[in-house]
Write a protein that holds these residues in place. Structure first.
Motif, PDB file in Angstrom:
ATOM      1  N   UNK A  88       0.834  -1.198   0.000  1.00 52.36           N
ATOM      2  CA  UNK A  88       0.000   0.000   0.000  1.00 52.36           C
ATOM      3  C   UNK A  88       0.870   1.250   0.000  1.00 52.36           C
ATOM      4  N   UNK A  89       1.889   1.263   0.832  1.00 53.06           N
ATOM      5  CA  UNK A  89       2.799   2.413   0.879  1.00 53.06           C
ATOM      6  C   UNK A  89       3.566   2.555  -0.436  1.00 53.06           C
ATOM      7  N   UNK A  90       4.020   1.444  -0.960  1.00 47.38           N
ATOM      8  CA  UNK A  90       4.839   1.477  -2.177  1.00 47.38           C
ATOM      9  C   UNK A  90       4.044   1.954  -3.381  1.00 47.38           C
ATOM     10  N   UNK A  91       2.758   1.563  -3.460  1.00 48.11           N
ATOM     11  CA  UNK A  91       1.923   1.892  -4.614  1.00 48.11           C
ATOM     12  C   UNK A  91       0.970   3.062  -4.365  1.00 48.11           C
ATOM     13  N   UNK A  92       1.041   3.640  -3.175  1.00 48.28           N
ATOM     14  CA  UNK A  92       0.183   4.768  -2.818  1.00 48.28           C
ATOM     15  C   UNK A  92      -1.292   4.436  -2.986  1.00 48.28           C
ATOM     16  N   UNK A  93      -1.688   3.320  -2.391  1.00 47.14           N
ATOM     17  CA  UNK A  93      -3.087   2.904  -2.364  1.00 47.14           C
ATOM     18  C   UNK A  93      -3.428   2.507  -0.934  1.00 47.14           C
ATOM     19  N   UNK A  94      -4.697   2.202  -0.680  1.00 48.26           N
ATOM     20  CA  UNK A  94      -5.098   1.698   0.621  1.00 48.26           C
ATOM     21  C   UNK A  94      -4.916   0.178   0.664  1.00 48.26           C
ATOM     22  N   UNK A  95      -4.653  -0.348   1.825  1.00 46.06           N
ATOM     23  CA  UNK A  95      -4.429  -1.787   1.962  1.00 46.06           C
ATOM     24  C   UNK A  95      -5.643  -2.596   1.531  1.00 46.06           C
ATOM     25  N   UNK A  96      -6.853  -2.023   1.675  1.00 44.84           N
ATOM     26  CA  UNK A  96      -8.049  -2.772   1.290  1.00 44.84           C
ATOM     27  C   UNK A  96      -8.289  -2.748  -0.221  1.00 44.84           C
ATOM     28  N   UNK A  97      -7.349  -2.188  -0.968  1.00 44.41           N
ATOM     29  CA  UNK A  97      -7.390  -2.259  -2.429  1.00 44.41           C
ATOM     30  C   UNK A  97      -6.481  -3.367  -2.963  1.00 44.41           C
ATOM     31  N   UNK A  98      -5.893  -4.151  -2.069  1.00 45.63           N
ATOM     32  CA  UNK A  98      -4.887  -5.137  -2.454  1.00 45.63           C
ATOM     33  C   UNK A  98      -5.395  -6.555  -2.222  1.00 45.63           C
ATOM     34  N   UNK A  99      -5.133  -7.418  -3.185  1.00 49.36           N
ATOM     35  CA  UNK A  99      -5.388  -8.855  -3.050  1.00 49.36           C
ATOM     36  C   UNK A  99      -4.075  -9.583  -3.296  1.00 49.36           C
ATOM     37  N   UNK A 100      -3.738 -10.509  -2.424  1.00 41.96           N
ATOM     38  CA  UNK A 100      -2.503 -11.274  -2.574  1.00 41.96           C
ATOM     39  C   UNK A 100      -2.788 -12.605  -3.250  1.00 41.96           C
ATOM     40  N   UNK A 101      -1.801 -13.090  -4.003  1.00 43.46           N
ATOM     41  CA  UNK A 101      -1.984 -14.353  -4.703  1.00 43.46           C
ATOM     42  C   UNK A 101      -0.737 -15.201  -4.717  1.00 43.46           C
ATOM     43  N   UNK A 102      -0.944 -16.475  -5.027  1.00 42.34           N
ATOM     44  CA  UNK A 102       0.145 -17.437  -5.159  1.00 42.34           C
ATOM     45  C   UNK A 102       0.761 -17.260  -6.554  1.00 42.34           C
ATOM     46  N   UNK A 103       1.442 -16.124  -6.733  1.00 43.25           N
ATOM     47  CA  UNK A 103       1.896 -15.710  -8.054  1.00 43.25           C
ATOM     48  C   UNK A 103       0.777 -14.979  -8.773  1.00 43.25           C
ATOM     49  N   UNK A 104       1.109 -14.276  -9.848  1.00 46.29           N
ATOM     50  CA  UNK A 104       0.083 -13.521 -10.574  1.00 46.29           C
ATOM     51  C   UNK A 104      -0.892 -14.445 -11.297  1.00 46.29           C
ATOM     52  N   UNK A 105      -0.458 -15.646 -11.671  1.00 38.77           N
ATOM     53  CA  UNK A 105      -1.371 -16.592 -12.324  1.00 38.77           C
ATOM     54  C   UNK A 105      -2.554 -16.926 -11.422  1.00 38.77           C
ATOM     55  N   UNK A 106      -2.295 -17.065 -10.135  1.00 40.58           N
ATOM     56  CA  UNK A 106      -3.356 -17.342  -9.168  1.00 40.58           C
ATOM     57  C   UNK A 106      -4.381 -16.214  -9.179  1.00 40.58           C
ATOM     58  N   UNK A 107      -3.900 -14.990  -9.241  1.00 40.47           N
ATOM     59  CA  UNK A 107      -4.799 -13.839  -9.240  1.00 40.47           C
ATOM     60  C   UNK A 107      -5.611 -13.761 -10.529  1.00 40.47           C
TER      61      UNK A 107
END
Length: 380
Positions: A88-107
């Motif tokens: 969130x800090x690195x991309x200047x967004x809120x943490x609730x805008x982020x989804x984590x995945x098992x690699x980008x393929x998972x996402x």
């Protein structure tokens, strides 16, 4: 190889949810070094097939992984709190805008399962990442492949395809594109997003963004709720073996994705490694500089060998291996390279039978590639 009909009969009375699943072929990964060693007994192998970072990963990562070794019996934080905060800090967004995945393929898979069904359409470009049409088939959705323009995305034609297909729910765009390395301008992408209905999800796959910072389209999130940006730690950050990626989106989209994703889809080691990798942007800058220098060197060598290539904005280059002699093919060159311990990626699965995708390695890797390639091409 079994035909779809024979496969279905073997499954009967258990059949897949969609007939299109029977049309899928398993995804072909780059040949592992260990496999080549087993097949040919070659110990000195150069792998330039999977767009991995030849510099490895940051020393910050090594320390973070070591600190986790005593906690392997514990489940990871299912919400990935600390990594999300760092992202969130690195991309200047809120943490609730982020989804984590098992690699980008998972996402990408989570996105398709969240937004596309059997009555829907997914639009993507010719010569784009082969996972996109696979995801459409997995969901039983209709796939529309829009012809490429100079090996890249034709955004005007893709916009028209969306307008002509009211059932379109998703558009996949890779920028820079894999496997061609082409890049889209920010202005053109913004115009494209503005041209499609707000009910159509535009997925920007930025797996190679660290090699092309000018391709960063994070600003689109401020103006469009139907944009998702997917990134990975597998490429420039050198964490391909740990499998961790993330998506940036609007809060409502992230909320949906987090309902679908598995609760522990990113391991505790991967969470710690990614957070540590993010802190070492000096490593990323040196990776980019090394890649740019070696890319220019390879371009000169391909020119000298009379081989065509597509200008790349990533950490690989797509090279045309086409000869007037009909009995010499890219597949034969690929095989000859394998037999001498150099692994590259053939692109026949993409409808590019005369092309090879070659990862940019370190100087010694690239020299080995060119010397081997030259010896193959000049054989009597």
């Amino acid at each position: 190889m079994q035909s779809p009909q024979s496969t279905q009969s073997n499954l009967s009375p258990l059949v897949p949810a969609y007939d299109s699943i029977l049309e899928l072929a398993p995804y072909q990964t780059g040949k592992p070094v260990e496999e080549l060693t087993r097949e040919y007994g070659i110990s000195d192998v150069v792998k330039l097939a999977s767009n991995e970072n030849p510099r490895g990963c940051s020393p910050h990562v090594t320390l973070a992984v070591t600190e986790q070794l005593g906690q392997l019996s514990r489940y990871p934080d299912g919400n990935g709190y600390y990594l999300k905060q760092a992202l969130a800090d690195f991309n200047d967004v809120n943490a609730d805008q982020i989804t984590l995945g098992n690699g980008s393929d998972d996402l990408l898979d989570i996105l398709a399962r969240s937004f596309a069904g059997a009555d829907d359409t997914i639009v993507y470009s010719q010569y784009a990442f082969i996972i996109y049409p696979m995801l459409a088939k997995m969901q039983g959705a209709t796939a529309i492949e829009v012809p490429a323009h100079r090996f890249g995305h034709d955004l005007k034609a893709m916009s028209q395809a969306v307008q002509d297909s009211p059932s379109t729910k998703m558009v996949f765009i890779a920028n820079p594109n894999n496997p061609t390395g082409t890049q889209l301008e920010r202005k053109a992408l913004r115009e494209f997003v503005a041209s499609v209905p707000s009910s159509v999800l535009v997925v920007l796959d930025e797996a190679y963004i660290e090699y092309s910072p000018e391709s960063n389209n994070r600003a689109l999130l401020e103006d469009f709720n139907n944009v998702v940006i997917v990134r990975t730690f597998s490429k420039a950050y050198g964490l391909a073996g740990l499998r961790v990626g993330y998506a940036l989106s609007s809060v409502p989209v992230a909320d949906l994705l987090n309902r679908i994703r598995q609760p522990f889809n990113v391991s505790r080691v991967a969470l710690a490694a990614a957070a540590a990798a993010l802190t070492d942007q000096d490593f990323i800058e040196k990776t980019r500089v090394t890649n740019d220098e070696q890319m220019r060197w390879l371009e000169k060598q391909f020119d000298a060998l009379g081989l065509g290539f597509v200008k790349s904005h990533a950490n690989f280059i797509m090279v045309e291996v086409k000869f007037e002699m009909e009995d010499t093919t890219a597949a034969m060159i690929h095989q000859a390279l394998l037999e001498q311990g150099v692994i590259v990626r053939p692109l026949s699965a993409y409808g590019l039978p005369n092309w090879l995708r070659i990862t940019v390695g370190l100087a010694e890797d690239n020299l080995r590639l060119i010397d081997t390639l030259r010896s193959i091409l000049t054989e009597d």
